[in-house]
Design a protein around this motif. Sequence first.
Motif, PDB file in Angstrom:
ATOM      1  N   THR A  75       0.865  -8.296  51.424  1.00  0.00           N
ATOM      2  CA  THR A  75       1.090  -7.306  52.474  1.00  0.00           C
ATOM      3  C   THR A  75       1.167  -8.024  53.813  1.00  0.00           C
ATOM      4  OG1 THR A  75      -0.136  -5.603  51.257  1.00  0.00           O
ATOM      5  CG2 THR A  75       0.201  -5.238  53.607  1.00  0.00           C
ATOM      6  N   THR A  76       2.267  -7.834  54.527  1.00  0.00           N
ATOM      7  CA  THR A  76       2.451  -8.513  55.808  1.00  0.00           C
ATOM      8  C   THR A  76       1.836  -7.708  56.947  1.00  0.00           C
ATOM      9  OG1 THR A  76       4.572  -7.440  56.280  1.00  0.00           O
ATOM     10  CG2 THR A  76       4.628  -9.476  54.968  1.00  0.00           C
ATOM     11  N   GLU A  79       3.928  -4.667  57.765  1.00  0.00           N
ATOM     12  CA  GLU A  79       3.739  -3.535  56.856  1.00  0.00           C
ATOM     13  C   GLU A  79       2.396  -2.848  57.092  1.00  0.00           C
ATOM     14  OE1 GLU A  79       6.237  -5.121  52.971  1.00  0.00           O
ATOM     15  OE2 GLU A  79       4.241  -5.940  53.370  1.00  0.00           O
ATOM     16  N   ASN A  82       2.181  -0.640  60.292  1.00  0.00           N
ATOM     17  CA  ASN A  82       3.163   0.435  60.457  1.00  0.00           C
ATOM     18  C   ASN A  82       2.601   1.728  59.861  1.00  0.00           C
ATOM     19  OD1 ASN A  82       5.308   2.214  60.410  1.00  0.00           O
ATOM     20  ND2 ASN A  82       6.781   0.748  59.589  1.00  0.00           N
ATOM     21  N   HIS A  85       4.063   3.078  56.638  1.00  0.00           N
ATOM     22  CA  HIS A  85       4.082   2.251  55.425  1.00  0.00           C
ATOM     23  C   HIS A  85       2.886   2.584  54.533  1.00  0.00           C
ATOM     24  CE1 HIS A  85       4.149  -1.366  52.866  1.00  0.00           C
ATOM     25  NE2 HIS A  85       5.425  -1.449  53.205  1.00  0.00           N
ATOM     26  N   ARG A  87       0.931   0.761  52.949  1.00  0.00           N
ATOM     27  CA  ARG A  87      -0.188  -0.175  53.094  1.00  0.00           C
ATOM     28  C   ARG A  87      -0.776  -0.161  54.508  1.00  0.00           C
ATOM     29  NH1 ARG A  87      -2.998  -1.895  49.230  1.00  0.00           N
ATOM     30  NH2 ARG A  87      -3.124  -4.094  49.810  1.00  0.00           N
ATOM     31  N   TYR A  88      -0.454   0.862  55.258  1.00  0.00           N
ATOM     32  CA  TYR A  88      -0.959   0.955  56.632  1.00  0.00           C
ATOM     33  C   TYR A  88      -2.492   0.947  56.648  1.00  0.00           C
ATOM     34  CZ  TYR A  88      -2.098   2.915  61.204  1.00  0.00           C
ATOM     35  OH  TYR A  88      -2.624   3.126  62.453  1.00  0.00           O
ATOM     36  N   GLY A  97      -2.866  -7.156  57.459  1.00  0.00           N
ATOM     37  CA  GLY A  97      -2.065  -8.002  56.583  1.00  0.00           C
ATOM     38  C   GLY A  97      -2.865  -9.069  55.862  1.00  0.00           C
ATOM     39  N   LEU A 118       5.663 -11.203  58.597  1.00  0.00           N
ATOM     40  CA  LEU A 118       6.746 -10.342  58.121  1.00  0.00           C
ATOM     41  C   LEU A 118       7.497 -11.064  57.014  1.00  0.00           C
ATOM     42  CD1 LEU A 118       9.636 -11.587  59.383  1.00  0.00           C
ATOM     43  CD2 LEU A 118       8.704 -10.593  61.471  1.00  0.00           C
ATOM     44  N   PRO A 169      10.828  -5.416  55.705  1.00  0.00           N
ATOM     45  CA  PRO A 169       9.977  -4.274  55.351  1.00  0.00           C
ATOM     46  C   PRO A 169       8.878  -4.038  56.379  1.00  0.00           C
ATOM     47  CG  PRO A 169      10.375  -5.667  53.440  1.00  0.00           C
ATOM     48  CD  PRO A 169      10.918  -6.405  54.617  1.00  0.00           C
ATOM     49  N   GLY A 170       8.663  -2.768  56.685  1.00  0.00           N
ATOM     50  CA  GLY A 170       7.648  -2.405  57.664  1.00  0.00           C
ATOM     51  C   GLY A 170       8.167  -2.324  59.085  1.00  0.00           C
ATOM     52  N   THR A 171       9.473  -2.599  59.273  1.00  0.00           N
ATOM     53  CA  THR A 171      10.080  -2.530  60.604  1.00  0.00           C
ATOM     54  C   THR A 171      11.381  -1.731  60.518  1.00  0.00           C
ATOM     55  OG1 THR A 171      11.524  -4.481  60.468  1.00  0.00           O
ATOM     56  CG2 THR A 171       9.202  -4.869  60.988  1.00  0.00           C
TER      57      THR A 171
END
Length: 332
Positions: A75-76, A79, A82, A85, A87-88, A97, A118, A169-171
């Motif tokens: 998980t970045t 992500e 966000n 997302h 995984r927030y 992350g 990211l 992902p996540g952006t």
Amino acid sequence: MVTDSDPLLNLLREMALAAGMIAILVLGLFAHTGSMPPLVVVESSSMIHDTNGEIGSIDAGDLVLVHNQPMDTVTTFAEASNPAHPRYGYEQHGMAGDVIIYDKNGEGGTPIIHRAILEVVPNVIKNPDRSAAPDDPTVLHCPDGGSYDDAVMALDGLYGACIMTWNVPGTNVVNQSTITIAFDGEDAAYYDCNRPAHANVEPFLVVWNWTPSQAGIMTLGDNNNCSVDQGPSAVNGSAGVHSASGIVRPIRDSWLIGVAGGEIPWLGTVKLALNTDPASPGTIYVPNSSYFALFLVVAGVLLAPMALEPVLNRFVKNAPEIKQATDEMEEE
């Protein structure tokens, strides 16, 4: 004649017991993490959050568990920070992350333990010019543009593809030929660089007009003031992490050693102090508080048996079974 009171026999027994306990511990950690070795010692200050050291973040001298996980489980920061997302809110070692351990450009040497910021994922890909040699530059593999990645399967089913556009992902970056993201709290979650703003340098992380050389993860040490490992082509002013072949490229799955799990603070200081490798910084970056904490741990380990022995002896003597056995012996 060798008896139970023989000092040599007792020494060998204690050594065998100690070796067995260490083996059980290492095997247990291996079963838990799936990695061997299951621990790494942190050498640098690139991940510290407090110069005096703190439990929860990664300081020099800490031991960190290395979990064997594939890239798609990482998980970045983008992500985890966000709100839209899944995984927030996920955090590891004091920030959003995962923290990953990776091999610099797959070339060996001392691994790097930094945060996954990211991931750049191919969107549109094309077949490359298959007549180009493996070591030829990207422009020969991809005469129509794009980044050549020999680890990505192309449309013809062969490895090696020209990546024309990217997703992050996540952006909001989707199907873009270059990547620009401001982690300013509006375009993306705020990432504080802990540095003063001046000409062309913002106080927050900015990825500007970056064309990744390959698919993978951008990484950054929490204490590196937004100097990402992938260098100035990704983030202005970044020094980058270097290997024998140059600045580290986005981290591939095959370069991923593991994901940082729990930390065991201070104990790695002993290994750093005994390290004779001239390339190692030794204990230079170990916080002063870690020495005091390590002293307390060692003292506790040495004093605990002496403190516990009289308590355990008293407990054993007062046990009903012992009293009954003593009474029976006296009756006989």
